[in-house]
Design a protein around this motif. Structure first.
Motif, PDB file in Angstrom:
ATOM      1  N   GLU A 176     -72.922-109.385  19.363  1.00  0.00           N
ATOM      2  CA  GLU A 176     -73.409-109.795  18.047  1.00  0.00           C
ATOM      3  C   GLU A 176     -73.852-111.258  18.097  1.00  0.00           C
ATOM      4  O   GLU A 176     -73.393-112.029  18.935  1.00  0.00           O
ATOM      5  CB  GLU A 176     -72.301-109.622  17.006  1.00  0.00           C
ATOM      6  N   GLN A 198     -71.082-113.676  18.240  1.00  0.00           N
ATOM      7  CA  GLN A 198     -70.034-113.349  19.207  1.00  0.00           C
ATOM      8  C   GLN A 198     -69.947-114.383  20.318  1.00  0.00           C
ATOM      9  O   GLN A 198     -70.936-114.655  20.992  1.00  0.00           O
ATOM     10  CB  GLN A 198     -70.286-111.961  19.798  1.00  0.00           C
ATOM     11  N   ARG A 237     -66.897-106.240  16.497  1.00  0.00           N
ATOM     12  CA  ARG A 237     -67.221-105.970  15.096  1.00  0.00           C
ATOM     13  C   ARG A 237     -65.986-105.507  14.329  1.00  0.00           C
ATOM     14  O   ARG A 237     -65.733-105.949  13.199  1.00  0.00           O
ATOM     15  CB  ARG A 237     -68.336-104.924  14.993  1.00  0.00           C
ATOM     16  N   GLN A 290     -63.671-108.449  13.779  1.00  0.00           N
ATOM     17  CA  GLN A 290     -64.173-109.363  12.765  1.00  0.00           C
ATOM     18  C   GLN A 290     -63.817-108.860  11.365  1.00  0.00           C
ATOM     19  O   GLN A 290     -63.566-109.644  10.471  1.00  0.00           O
ATOM     20  CB  GLN A 290     -65.696-109.522  12.870  1.00  0.00           C
ATOM     21  N   GLN A 291     -63.784-107.554  11.209  1.00  0.00           N
ATOM     22  CA  GLN A 291     -63.453-106.984   9.909  1.00  0.00           C
ATOM     23  C   GLN A 291     -61.953-107.024   9.634  1.00  0.00           C
ATOM     24  O   GLN A 291     -61.530-107.128   8.493  1.00  0.00           O
ATOM     25  CB  GLN A 291     -63.946-105.538   9.818  1.00  0.00           C
TER      26      GLN A 291
END
Length: 199
Positions: free
Chosen positions: A29, A32, A132, A135-136
């Motif tokens: 990402e 990232q 990802r 990160q959430q």
């Protein structure tokens, strides 16, 4: 579909006004970080996007695909005159992983890049899908800490630091009240008495 392309990130383009997600690959990402072999962190997601941009600059990109994903992006294989299949080029140069959840087409290129330590395989980098998800779910570094993304955890095994991309990074939570902390470099963590995990 073909035409000039604009890079959105390492595995997503805009071609002839259509957002295209490259089939069968997963690149870091934009936000990232990755770790160099010496433990220093660097913005690898931006680097991959810049390399892809340089590879396709001014070229007419041809994409073939028939379905869209949940973000309404066309899932397609795309080719550029200089590199052919962009998915194969990205994975083969160590800038993306084979996205095994959807395809194993690029696994041989990934295995060769990993063995040769090409591109991002020269250091540590998290699987983009894991990044990802982390990160959430994970606790973010405190405001103002910038790129200090190494987690200093205290456990029964002692004071351990975890680099982004390492096996336990996403699951590790930092509790400042318990003496745990964030570090900006491996040298800083080791000087403070933390060590790398065994294995």
């Amino acid at each position: 579909m073909s035409g000039p392309a604009r890079v959105i990130d390492g595995d997503t383009l805009e071609v002839a006004g259509v957002t295209v997600r490259l089939f069968g690959i997963d690149a870091p990402e934009r936000d990232q970080p990755c770790a160099r072999s010496d433990g220093g962190l660097w913005p690898c997601g931006d680097w991959v996007a810049a390399r892809l941009d340089a590879q396709i600059a001014g070229a007419r990109i041809t994409c073939t695909g028939a379905r869209t994903d949940r973000y309404d992006r066309l899932i397609a294989r795309c080719a550029a005159p200089a590199s052919g299949d962009l998915g194969a080029w990205l994975v083969g140069t160590g800038m993306a992983r084979a996205y095994r959840r959807y395809s194993v087409d690029y696994v041989p290129q990934e295995q060769r890049a990993q063995r040769a330590q090409r591109g991002l395989w020269a250091g540590l980098w998290a699987d983009p899908a894991a990044h990802r998800a982390a990160q959430q779910a994970q606790d973010p570094p405190p405001a103002g800490i910038g790129g200090c993304l190494i987690k200093g955890n205290i456990s029964d095994s002692g004071r351990i630091y975890h680099l982004p991309g390492s096996r336990s990074y996403a699951a590790t939570r930092i509790d400042a009240a318990a003496g745990e902390r964030w570090f900006c470099s491996v040298a800083e963590a080791e000087a403070a008495g933390w060590r790398a995990p065994h294995g």
